[in-house]
Design an enzyme around this catalytic site. Sequence first.
Site, mmCIF file in Angstrom:
data_model
loop_
_atom_site.group_PDB
_atom_site.id
_atom_site.type_symbol
_atom_site.label_atom_id
_atom_site.label_comp_id
_atom_site.label_asym_id
_atom_site.label_seq_id
_atom_site.Cartn_x
_atom_site.Cartn_y
_atom_site.Cartn_z
ATOM 1 N N ASN A 13 -33.732 8.482 -66.941
ATOM 2 C CA ASN A 13 -33.584 9.639 -67.792
ATOM 3 C C ASN A 13 -32.207 9.660 -68.513
ATOM 4 O O ASN A 13 -31.574 8.698 -68.546
ATOM 5 C CB ASN A 13 -33.700 11.156 -66.814
ATOM 6 C CG ASN A 13 -32.564 10.978 -65.886
ATOM 7 O OD1 ASN A 13 -31.581 10.366 -65.941
ATOM 8 N ND2 ASN A 13 -32.768 11.672 -64.813
ATOM 9 N N ASP B 136 -45.790 12.003 -63.068
ATOM 10 C CA ASP B 136 -44.349 12.286 -62.871
ATOM 11 C C ASP B 136 -43.547 12.697 -63.887
ATOM 12 O O ASP B 136 -42.741 13.624 -64.084
ATOM 13 C CB ASP B 136 -43.844 11.043 -62.343
ATOM 14 C CG ASP B 136 -42.308 11.339 -62.007
ATOM 15 O OD1 ASP B 136 -42.084 11.838 -60.946
ATOM 16 O OD2 ASP B 136 -41.281 10.655 -62.710
#
Length: 361
Positions: free
Chosen positions: A47, A236
């Site tokens: 991320n 996810d």
Amino acid sequence: MLCFKPPRVKERPLQGSQVKSHKFSKDVVEMGPKQQLCRMMRPDDANVVGNVHGGTILKMIEEAGCIIGTRHCNTQPGDRCVAALARVERTDFLFPMFIGEVAHVSAEITYTSEHSVEVQVNVMSENILTGAKKLTNKATLWYVPFSLQNINKVPSVPPITYVRAEQEEEGRKRYEAQKVMRSETKEGDGAMETTLPNTEPYTVGFSQSSLIHLVGPSDCTLHGFVHGGVTMKLMDEVAGIVAARHCKTNIVTASVDAINFHRKIKKGCVLTVSGRATFTSNKSMEIEVYVDADPLMEAEQGKYRAVSAFFTYISLDKMGRALPVPPLKIQGEEEQKRFDEAQGRYLHNKAKRLAEKDIKN
């Protein structure tokens, strides 16, 4: 950077007719065949703050499991087959992994029934600058073989031998338990009933999310069916979007409850992956995720529920410390029902963790 370590095979002299037929030995395989994969984590695996996505790790876990499961199921004469993922038991993310670290994924077959294989997987992260290693994940996966000649045929699985008799009995208990849990999981029909969009923060409708994905050749096995790891990664991603919309902070996957693969997904299907918040505690939130498949080339089959699971996320500050999760605002009886069921799972898992901690101490 990807490296592959094939399992060590014990060689022994061949005698008599074995010399001609050693390619498909009928001997049972000794317990302990292993598969190891390792790969450096890149920026596109993580991320915006450098934490590796839980879906990236789940995909690597499934790749290792599929390789060892498929290899094992083809150690006997008969139809060539591919091991398809049927279920993933609860998986905890013990520590985060970061860009630049090397993930070491180790898979081992620990039990076989007539038509299924249990694979246990450990994931270690390595800081190659300091040499420090730590265990980040432990997972248990169940695979079922499917014949390449006839997709509706499930070949028998070669047995393994066990070092101790108790290992086989313990494996049988795990097998029976997962069968019961799978039968209790309802796959449902059609798309997930979504809550109406809501502009009020911290409601289910405010953070619920979905994505659409067309299944291509790179997503699939030799059968033309989607890899389980590809599906888990998509799930996810959606769960992460729900968590980020709710918390408005850096969020990471803390655990995944059992993932049940109800039906196979073919190449060419359009997947709708939907997620919604079901529960929040002080420092975690649960997100329900469904995958619905729409076979465009076989429209007469209609859309069907393919996979379902619950993901748990935690909120972190810039220093990686846990933050309180904003309470979920419940609206209506259905949301309250889902909240109560999720709270039961949360309390059960919390009690289980505390019991395991007491045993270790």
